[in-house]
Design a protein around this motif. Structure first.
Motif, PDB file in Angstrom:
ATOM      1  N   GLU A  69       0.531  10.594   5.538  1.00  0.00           N
ATOM      2  CA  GLU A  69      -0.277  11.621   4.897  1.00  0.00           C
ATOM      3  C   GLU A  69      -1.437  11.914   5.847  1.00  0.00           C
ATOM      4  N   HIS A  93       5.648   3.544   1.500  1.00  0.00           N
ATOM      5  CA  HIS A  93       5.929   2.841   0.243  1.00  0.00           C
ATOM      6  C   HIS A  93       5.675   3.743  -0.959  1.00  0.00           C
ATOM      7  N   ARG A  94       4.623   4.545  -0.864  1.00  0.00           N
ATOM      8  CA  ARG A  94       4.341   5.449  -1.976  1.00  0.00           C
ATOM      9  C   ARG A  94       5.444   6.490  -2.121  1.00  0.00           C
ATOM     10  N   ARG A  95       5.910   7.030  -0.950  1.00  0.00           N
ATOM     11  CA  ARG A  95       6.983   8.014  -0.997  1.00  0.00           C
ATOM     12  C   ARG A  95       8.250   7.399  -1.593  1.00  0.00           C
ATOM     13  N   ASP A  96       8.559   6.146  -1.179  1.00  0.00           N
ATOM     14  CA  ASP A  96       9.747   5.482  -1.722  1.00  0.00           C
ATOM     15  C   ASP A  96       9.613   5.260  -3.226  1.00  0.00           C
ATOM     16  N   ALA A  97       8.406   4.878  -3.654  1.00  0.00           N
ATOM     17  CA  ALA A  97       8.181   4.666  -5.083  1.00  0.00           C
ATOM     18  C   ALA A  97       8.322   5.973  -5.854  1.00  0.00           C
ATOM     19  N   GLU A  98       7.812   7.064  -5.265  1.00  0.00           N
ATOM     20  CA  GLU A  98       7.922   8.362  -5.931  1.00  0.00           C
ATOM     21  C   GLU A  98       9.382   8.793  -6.041  1.00  0.00           C
ATOM     22  N   ARG A  99      10.139   8.548  -4.963  1.00  0.00           N
ATOM     23  CA  ARG A  99      11.558   8.900  -5.014  1.00  0.00           C
ATOM     24  C   ARG A  99      12.301   8.055  -6.049  1.00  0.00           C
ATOM     25  N   MET A 101      10.975   6.743  -8.657  1.00  0.00           N
ATOM     26  CA  MET A 101      10.560   7.238  -9.964  1.00  0.00           C
ATOM     27  C   MET A 101      11.307   8.518 -10.320  1.00  0.00           C
ATOM     28  N   ALA A 102      11.441   9.415  -9.342  1.00  0.00           N
ATOM     29  CA  ALA A 102      12.161  10.663  -9.591  1.00  0.00           C
ATOM     30  C   ALA A 102      13.620  10.386  -9.943  1.00  0.00           C
TER      31      ALA A 102
END
Length: 472
Positions: A69, A93-99, A101-102
């Motif tokens: 970011e 890690h945040r992107r992986d968590a968001e994915r 979650m999605a």
């Protein structure tokens, strides 16, 4: 990382070198776009123009990349030149968590849409937050017509305020009249029609922002109610038919007993007249035949009425202390004359003449009479019928009635106590009676909490064993 107008990096902190693995000499003085993965270098311009951070990919030395970011700030240098300060953060890690979650949200949506039950979620104010495909089919609304609107549109007008009152009371006191329980409700479709449904409402886990939500699952029970109504009507019709059958049998019994009692009475008078010398022996034989057949008809009437009461479940027994030897003596007296006429020996062996049974005297007499009557009926002349008793274990007496008759074929034993399907009805036409005595006996034994079984060898006779509780 500081950049000058032409995009060259003039300064960077150690954290950037640790993230990327590049040495200072490989970054300082070089275009900063070198840090971007080739397919993401078009993001460079956006990093300067965007008001919010830009998510892109940053290369690592030696290959590979990480999700970053990048946030840009313009500021003036001491010499008046414009520089850009770029903050680079690893958000892999945040992107992986968001994915993840999605994916989870998509999976949940797919599961909800695959469910056959309507599922509706709402917040504490009664606003619909989700509406699955089964709910669309049940109510006739599209999800976008309902989500964001009041859940009360899915209820009859008079039920909306009541429902919200339940929710408000639960939110304020924690006492759930509806929450956490299932109940029958009336639901309203988009076209205004209503249908019966089973509704279960539960509170969902608390949200991060502290708001509370609820999920309701609803099943259209129209078909179940229709079936239930049909079954109730069928039950009422069956009960009415049973009452009609009972009235008919009672009337039939009364109408037949009256002339039969007269026939028996007059035949007895003829027998008495013979004893006084007023009737010859031939007419005495006629009188006795009338009397015997009249008694046979009365017994058939008794069997028919007894079976009808048992079949309707209206037969009950009054449990009391009953002397077993008195029951046996009563039954033997009833059968003595017929046994003597066929030259059949009646033998009795009581284990203990003081045995007391727990049951109804009349019903116990009927059970033993049925077994002994059948034994005498199906045993050829000069045969033997034996009644013996024994204690099997604490609280039980076993009564056995054995004969030297024709016996019963093995393939008939399992149907012997089934009314109108056993061996007895097949022989009834030859030996007289309705052929339901054993079925009656078994049901009476069952009412006493006992058991009945049979052992038989064709050509060698049969043994019926009844187990009954003793009086304690």
């Amino acid at each position: 990382m500081l950049l000058v107008e032409d995009g060259r990096c003039t300064e960077a902190n150690p954290a950037l070198f640790r993230l990327t693995g590049f040495e200072p000499g490989e970054i300082i003085g070089r275009p900063w776009t070198k840090l971007l993965a080739p397919r993401h270098r078009a993001d460079a311009a956006r990093c300067f123009d965007a008001a919010a951070p830009v998510v892109t990919e940053v290369r690592r030395k030696g290959g590979g990349a990480f999700v970053a970011e990048i946030e840009s700030r313009r500021r003036a240098a001491p010499d008046g030149a414009v520089v850009h300060a770029l903050a680079v953060r690893d958000v892999t890690h945040r992107r992986d968590a968001e994915r993840a979650m999605a994916d989870a949200v998509a999976d949940l949506a797919a599961v909800l849409d695959a469910m056959r039950n309507a599922v509706v979620t709402m917040d504490g104010a009664g606003v619909v937050r989700s509406f699955n495909r089964a709910a669309e089919e049940a109510f006739g609304y599209r999800a976008d017509e309902v989500v964001g609107g009041p859940v009360t549109r899915l209820m009859p007008a008079d039920a909306g305020a009541t429902h919200q009152g339940y929710v408000d009371r639960y939110l304020s006191s924690g006492v759930g009249t509806v929450i956490g329980r299932g109940r029958e409700v009336v639901a309203r479709r988009k076209n205004g029609t209503t249908f019966p449904a089973h509704l279960a409402v539960a509170e969902m886990p608390p949200r991060i922002d502290g708001t509370r939500r609820f999920v309701g699952t609803l099943i259209d029970i129209t078909d179940m109610k229709r079936t239930e109504h049909t079954l109730i009507e069928a039950r009422l019709a069956a009960e009415a038919a049973d009452r009609a059958k009972t009235r008919f049998l009672s009337t039939l019994s009364h109408e037949l007993r009256t002339p039969l009692n007269a026939i028996n009475g007059f035949s007895q008078l003829l027998e008495m007249a013979f004893e006084r010398g007023g009737v010859d022996e031939k007419h005495l034989h006629y009188a006795r035949a009338i009397h015997q057949n009249g008694n046979a008809l009365l017994r058939m009437l008794d069997d028919m009425m007894e079976y009808a009461l048992l079949d309707l479940g209206r037969k009950t027994i009054d449990v009391a202390e009953v002397a077993l030897d008195e029951v046996v003596e009563t039954v033997l007296a009833m059968l003595d004359r017929r046994a003597r006429e066929k030259r059949i020996a009646l033998r009795v062996g009581l284990h203990d003449r003081d045995d007391r049974l727990s049951g109804e005297r009349g019903a116990l007499i009927q059970i033993l009479f049925c077994l002994l009557d059948n034994a005498v009926k199906f045993t050829p002349p000069d045969g033997t019928v034996a009644l013996t008793t024994r204690r099997r274990r604490e609280g039980l007496v076993e009564i056995e009635v054995a004969d030297t008759g024709m016996g019963i074929a093995p393939d008939k034993l399992d149907r012997l106590f089934i009314p109108f399907h056993g061996t007895e009805p097949l022989l009834a036409s030859e030996h007289g009676g309705l052929g339901i005595g054993l079925a009656i006996a078994k049901r009476l034994v069952d009412l006493h909490g006992g058991a009945i079984r049979v052992a038989s060898t064709p050509g060698s006779g049969s043994a019926f064993i009844v187990t009954l509780p003793v009086w304690i």
